[in-house]
Write an enzyme that holds these catalytic residues in place. Structure first.
Site, PDB file in Angstrom:
ATOM      1  N   GLU A  37       1.556  16.191  -4.957  1.00  0.00           N
ATOM      2  CA  GLU A  37       1.862  17.579  -4.570  1.00  0.00           C
ATOM      3  C   GLU A  37       2.698  18.287  -5.643  1.00  0.00           C
ATOM      4  O   GLU A  37       2.529  19.475  -5.875  1.00  0.00           O
ATOM      5  CB  GLU A  37       2.580  17.588  -3.211  1.00  0.00           C
ATOM      6  CG  GLU A  37       1.627  17.220  -2.079  1.00  0.00           C
ATOM      7  CD  GLU A  37       2.332  17.086  -0.743  1.00  0.00           C
ATOM      8  OE1 GLU A  37       3.208  16.216  -0.636  1.00  0.00           O
ATOM      9  OE2 GLU A  37       2.017  17.854   0.173  1.00  0.00           O
ATOM     10  N   GLU A  78      -0.643  10.194   2.898  1.00  0.00           N
ATOM     11  CA  GLU A  78       0.320  10.408   3.990  1.00  0.00           C
ATOM     12  C   GLU A  78      -0.226  10.003   5.344  1.00  0.00           C
ATOM     13  O   GLU A  78       0.504   9.505   6.206  1.00  0.00           O
ATOM     14  CB  GLU A  78       0.749  11.878   4.033  1.00  0.00           C
ATOM     15  CG  GLU A  78       1.749  12.288   2.961  1.00  0.00           C
ATOM     16  CD  GLU A  78       1.117  12.703   1.649  1.00  0.00           C
ATOM     17  OE1 GLU A  78      -0.080  12.398   1.428  1.00  0.00           O
ATOM     18  OE2 GLU A  78       1.808  13.332   0.829  1.00  0.00           O
ATOM     19  N   ALA A  81       7.278  11.136  -1.824  1.00  0.00           N
ATOM     20  CA  ALA A  81       8.572  11.291  -1.162  1.00  0.00           C
ATOM     21  C   ALA A  81       9.171   9.915  -0.888  1.00  0.00           C
ATOM     22  O   ALA A  81       8.442   8.935  -0.730  1.00  0.00           O
ATOM     23  CB  ALA A  81       8.382  12.041   0.152  1.00  0.00           C
ATOM     24  N   GLY A 130       3.752  13.128  -2.195  1.00  0.00           N
ATOM     25  CA  GLY A 130       4.565  14.174  -2.789  1.00  0.00           C
ATOM     26  C   GLY A 130       4.462  14.193  -4.309  1.00  0.00           C
ATOM     27  O   GLY A 130       4.652  15.239  -4.939  1.00  0.00           O
TER      28      GLY A 130
HETATM   29  N1  3HC Z   1       9.271   5.652  -0.600  1.00  0.00           N
HETATM   30  C1  3HC Z   1      10.201   4.668  -0.559  1.00  0.00           C
HETATM   31  N2  3HC Z   1       9.985   3.420  -1.041  1.00  0.00           N
HETATM   32  C2  3HC Z   1       8.783   3.182  -1.595  1.00  0.00           C
HETATM   33  C3  3HC Z   1       7.772   4.148  -1.667  1.00  0.00           C
HETATM   34  C4  3HC Z   1       8.057   5.447  -1.156  1.00  0.00           C
HETATM   35  N3  3HC Z   1       7.181   6.443  -1.202  1.00  0.00           N
HETATM   36  N4  3HC Z   1       6.693   3.602  -2.260  1.00  0.00           N
HETATM   37  C5  3HC Z   1       7.031   2.334  -2.551  1.00  0.00           C
HETATM   38  N5  3HC Z   1       8.281   2.080  -2.157  1.00  0.00           N
HETATM   39  C6  3HC Z   1       9.047   0.841  -2.347  1.00  0.00           C
HETATM   40  C7  3HC Z   1       8.476  -0.332  -1.582  1.00  0.00           C
HETATM   41  O1  3HC Z   1       8.998  -0.387  -0.272  1.00  0.00           O
HETATM   42  C8  3HC Z   1       8.938  -1.487  -2.438  1.00  0.00           C
HETATM   43  O2  3HC Z   1      10.301  -1.678  -2.156  1.00  0.00           O
HETATM   44  P1  3HC Z   1      10.938  -3.151  -2.152  1.00  0.00           P
HETATM   45  O3  3HC Z   1      10.734  -3.680  -3.540  1.00  0.00           O
HETATM   46  O4  3HC Z   1      12.352  -2.933  -1.770  1.00  0.00           O
HETATM   47  O5  3HC Z   1      10.152  -3.901  -1.124  1.00  0.00           O
HETATM   48  C9  3HC Z   1       8.857  -0.950  -3.854  1.00  0.00           C
HETATM   49  O6  3HC Z   1       8.904   0.477  -3.718  1.00  0.00           O
HETATM   50  C10 3HC Z   1       7.596  -1.319  -4.602  1.00  0.00           C
HETATM   51  O7  3HC Z   1       6.474  -0.992  -3.759  1.00  0.00           O
HETATM   52  P2  3HC Z   1       5.179  -1.932  -3.708  1.00  0.00           P
HETATM   53  O8  3HC Z   1       5.596  -3.355  -3.535  1.00  0.00           O
HETATM   54  O9  3HC Z   1       4.270  -1.349  -2.701  1.00  0.00           O
HETATM   55  O10 3HC Z   1       4.639  -1.743  -5.188  1.00  0.00           O
HETATM   56  P3  3HC Z   1       3.146  -1.658  -5.690  1.00  0.00           P
HETATM   57  O11 3HC Z   1       3.250  -1.493  -7.147  1.00  0.00           O
HETATM   58  O12 3HC Z   1       2.347  -2.791  -5.132  1.00  0.00           O
HETATM   59  O13 3HC Z   1       2.555  -0.311  -5.049  1.00  0.00           O
HETATM   60  C11 3HC Z   1       2.540   2.030  -4.489  1.00  0.00           C
HETATM   61  C12 3HC Z   1       3.084   0.931  -5.405  1.00  0.00           C
HETATM   62  C13 3HC Z   1       1.036   2.157  -4.698  1.00  0.00           C
HETATM   63  C14 3HC Z   1       3.235   3.323  -4.841  1.00  0.00           C
HETATM   64  C15 3HC Z   1       2.825   1.636  -3.019  1.00  0.00           C
HETATM   65  O14 3HC Z   1       4.178   1.292  -2.900  1.00  0.00           O
HETATM   66  C16 3HC Z   1       2.568   2.738  -2.055  1.00  0.00           C
HETATM   67  O15 3HC Z   1       1.445   2.914  -1.632  1.00  0.00           O
HETATM   68  N6  3HC Z   1       3.606   3.501  -1.686  1.00  0.00           N
HETATM   69  C17 3HC Z   1       3.490   4.555  -0.710  1.00  0.00           C
HETATM   70  C18 3HC Z   1       2.871   5.778  -1.335  1.00  0.00           C
HETATM   71  C19 3HC Z   1       2.843   6.885  -0.330  1.00  0.00           C
HETATM   72  O16 3HC Z   1       2.395   6.726   0.781  1.00  0.00           O
HETATM   73  N7  3HC Z   1       3.326   8.058  -0.741  1.00  0.00           N
HETATM   74  C20 3HC Z   1       3.421   9.164   0.138  1.00  0.00           C
HETATM   75  C21 3HC Z   1       4.786   9.202   0.711  1.00  0.00           C
HETATM   76  S1  3HC Z   1       4.919  10.411   1.976  1.00  0.00           S
HETATM   77  C22 3HC Z   1       5.069  11.851   1.122  1.00  0.00           C
HETATM   78  O17 3HC Z   1       5.023  11.900  -0.070  1.00  0.00           O
HETATM   79  C23 3HC Z   1       5.312  13.049   2.003  1.00  0.00           C
HETATM   80  C24 3HC Z   1       5.097  14.335   1.287  1.00  0.00           C
HETATM   81  O18 3HC Z   1       3.822  14.813   1.562  1.00  0.00           O
HETATM   82  C25 3HC Z   1       6.077  15.342   1.739  1.00  0.00           C
END
Ligand code: 3HC
Length: 696
Positions: free
Chosen positions: A108, A128, A64, A105
């Protein structure tokens, strides 16, 4: 956002939908809308027999769009759950072709598909919990129905990702592919479309009970240790427990409600703040400056810090020359490194060949000439300016002219070290945190003359070795330790005013700190801050309140855990602090000598006195430009000082309390306790203009 391709095979046509939303294929509202539309079209297209969902680039989907969590639900339609329902209820087989990282997500979505094919390098996870929420698009209900509640609990409550092979073994992944991912997924879809057994669907009934009925309680205890004070892991576990007694639909509704509560709660807001704050801090300060490669590093000083730094580098495959002034010191350091690696092997974090590979990367030396060809030297010698200056002069004379010279000092003046060399532009501070091979934080200290390439090179190295670099300026203690001074100062004052060490530490630990300030002092060694206080003594005005408690403890030879006693007593070989009546007496004597009448101190006062001391100093640090952003200070405190992530760091915490309220309390302390509590002008300015630190 979603590209659609029709692949034609002898068995029929397959619609391949690909998510294209760089940088991580996040599932923002535009992607969801486009995906929903593409799915409707593919389902309605009578020529299409199966649907394959994949991602462009190295991501299937990073999940997400976290930034959207701050917008009201009505603005976020269609929600991810609707898209996943479409995939799941599709009359045509849906296959996820997982081309790389599938998180949150993203995974998911894949769970909503009837089948999953993944490349061998795929990363699969539901992280998450690390953002203070739970998988809110069916993850907590579908994963246990697919792989069993035990395996699902491990993945969801830890938030840790697994690889494709592990996914195959637990049943999350049906097939592993190489370059033929999409073809394999299409063929699987067509095979199912033509088979008599039909599409495999998850059992909507309750999930079978686990063999071990204790798993939920055990998971709660584990989460309590790893995610101290965080509510999200407990909610994840509750959702998984629910699968044993409810249908899929009821479970999904329960999960939706719990997700909603978490996502609007303060903890998740704080954890999301830290997620973005870390990414901002780690950005190269000058995007246009190209870092120089650092492929070979010298470390001067084989003590605890030097050894840990050498290990961090070797862990990332970087060859190191570890130097100490004599063979005995070097041998002692080497033994500690070997023991640390052996402990990792015993805990199965490393295997024997990996340990040997890493040890082989660390070359030991006593002759400075061995450093003549390295790209960077990190000095980690005794914390004394004269000692460090001499080392820098020596390094300057023999290292390559383009080599960067860094000091691991935790408070000394980088500009003074730079002045001891003929290359001040290439002198920089690299303040690692102990144990350096474990702690993620790295304060990169920029001197007045440090050049932009040196900074960029250090940032690039930090990322390579898995550290979180934060750029800071020169002042006594930089950001982290400078703020610790008023924090511990207030802890010591509170002792004199009536609190006991265990009360001060207890209140702060209940607040969420990994450790209270007095235990932390005992662990770090009280002699370090004692030396700093002695150094500062000549500049300390006589009329300013000063607590002698810590000095008196040091004068007794109680230097913390390493001497078996400090603010507390420690039994032989134990790290458990035992309250000591000797210290209670000493505190009373100090209070009496300073004419302080002791009183009852509340936990609330302990929190306000220590936390607002951090915040006020943080505001001054921002005013002076020592930190670039207030969120950098938060990252430093969460990553380096055990500040609870669910409070988002000290500056974010102050924003949460409300700056006018923080200022009013500081002004009261100012009136009661004197000039040490003079409010920082920046705090006053923000509070009066209705702004927050996070608005800066
Ligand atoms: N939402 C919004 N922005 C995100 C994002 C996300 N899920 N994941 C990464 N980004 C953004 C970062 O803020 C960064 O932005 P910037 O360049 O403006 O600073 C850019 O994407 C690149 O991210 P990273 O520098 O972290 O890139 P990496 O390649 O090192 O890592 C990653 C990639 C492993 C995907 C890491 O970004 C990460 O762990 N992201 C979060 C993943 C996560 O927690 N997903 C779950 C989200 S909650 C969800 O899905 C709820 C659902 O259950 C309903």
């Amino acid at each position: 956002m979603i590209s659609k391709q029709i692949e034609v095979f002898p068995g029929g046509q397959v619609a391949v939908l690909s998510i294209q939303n760089p940088p991580v294929n996040g599932l923002g509202s535009a992607v969801r809308a486009a995906l929903g539309k593409a799915l409707d079209e593919a389902i309605a297209d009578t020529d299409v027999l199966a649907i394959v969902l994949t991602g462009a680039g190295r991501f299937f989907s990073g999940g997400a769009d976290i930034r959207e969590f701050n917008t009201p639900l009505t603005l976020r339609e269609p929600v991810l759950r609707d898209i996943i329902n479409k995939l799941e209820s599709s009359p045509k087989p849906t296959v996820a072709a997982i081309n790389g990282i599938a998180l949150g997500g993203g995974l998911e979505l894949a769970l909503g598909c009837h089948y999953r094919v993944a490349v061998d390098k795929a990363t699969l996870g539901l992280p998450e919990v690390k953002l203070g929420v739970l998988p809110g698009a069916g993850g907590t209900q579908r994963l246990p129905r697919l792989i069993g509640v035990e395996a699902a609990l491990e993945i969801i409550a830890s938030g840790d990702a697994i690889n494709a092979d592990q996914g195959l073994r637990c049943g999350l992944v049906d097939q592993i592919a190489q370059d033929d991912l999409v073809t394999k997924a299409c063929l699987l879809g067509l095979q199912v479309a033509g088979s008599e057994d039909g599409i495999r669907r998850l059992n909507p009934a309750a999930v079978a009970a686990p063999k071990n009925p204790e798993i939920f309680e055990q998971a709660r205890q584990k989460a309590g240790r790893r995610y101290r004070g965080c509510v999200a892991p407990l909610e994840c576990i509750a959702c998984l427990e629910k699968t044993l007694t409810t249908s899929l639909d009821e479970g999904l509704e329960f999960e939706r409600q719990r997700f909603q509560v978490l996502v609007n709660g303060d903890q998740s807001k704080a954890q999301r703040h830290i997620f973005f704050a870390e990414r901002s801090a780690m950005k190269l300060p000058d995007a246009d400056v190209k870092p120089e490669p650092i492929n070979h590093v010298g470390v001067v000083g084989a003590g605890t810090m030097g050894g840990g730094i050498a290990m961090s580098l070797a862990n990332a495959g970087i060859p190191v020359v570890l130097l100490d002034r004599d063979q005995a010191a070097l041998d002692r350091g080497w033994e500690i490194i070997k023991n640390n690696y052996s402990a990792s092997v015993s805990r199965k974090k490393l295997d024997q060949p990996q340990m040997e590979q890493r040890l082989a990367l660390i070359r030991r030396a006593v002759d400075y000439q061995e450093l003549s060809d390295v790209d960077l030297v990190i000095e980690a010698a005794f914390e004394d300016m004269a000692v460090k200056r001499e080392i820098f002069e020596r390094l300057d004379a023999l290292c390559r002219p383009d080599a960067i010279l860094a000091s691991n000092t935790s408070r000394l003046d980088i500009n003074e070290l730079a002045a001891a060399t003929s290359r001040p532009g290439q002198v920089i501070g690299t303040h690692f945190f102990s144990p350096a091979n474990v702690m993620r934080l790295l304060e990169v200290v920029q001197g007045v003359q440090t050049n932009r390439t040196a900074i960029a090179s250090l940032f690039s190295l930090a990322r390579k070795i898995g550290k979180t670099p934060v750029l800071v300026g020169v002042c006594d203690g930089f950001v982290g330790n400078r703020m610790v001074s008023p924090y511990t100062r207030e802890a010591h004052f509170l002792l004199e005013e009536g609190a006991s060490p265990e009360q001060v530490d207890g209140a702060l630990q209940r607040f969420g700190m990994a450790m209270g300030p007095l235990r932390m002092g005992d662990m770090a060694g009280l002699d370090i801050s004692w030396a700093a206080r002695k150094r500062m003594a000549p500049t300390r005005p006589a009329h300013i309140r000063y607590s002698r408690v810590a000095d008196r403890i040091c004068e007794m030879g109680r230097l913390g855990q390493k001497t078996g006693a400090g603010f507390y007593r420690y039994e032989e070989g134990s790290r458990n602090p035992v309250p000591d009546p000797v210290i209670d007496e000493l505190i009373k004597e100090c209070a009496q000598a300073s004419g302080i009448e002791r009183r009852d101190i509340s936990d609330e006062e302990i929190i306000q006195r220590t936390m607002y001391a951090l915040v006020n100093e943080g505001a001054r640090i921002l005013e002076e430009g020592i930190a670039q952003r207030s969120s950098d200070i938060d990252v430093i405190y969460v990553a380096g000082y055990g500040f609870p992530v669910f409070r988002g760091g000290p500056m974010f915490y102050a924003d949460t309390v409300g700056l006018p309220q923080v200022l009013a309390t500081i002004e009261r302390f100012h009136a009661e306790h004197g000039e040490l509590w003079a409010p920082a002008p920046l705090l006053k300015e923000l509070a009066s203009s209705g702004r927050k630190f996070s608005d800066l």
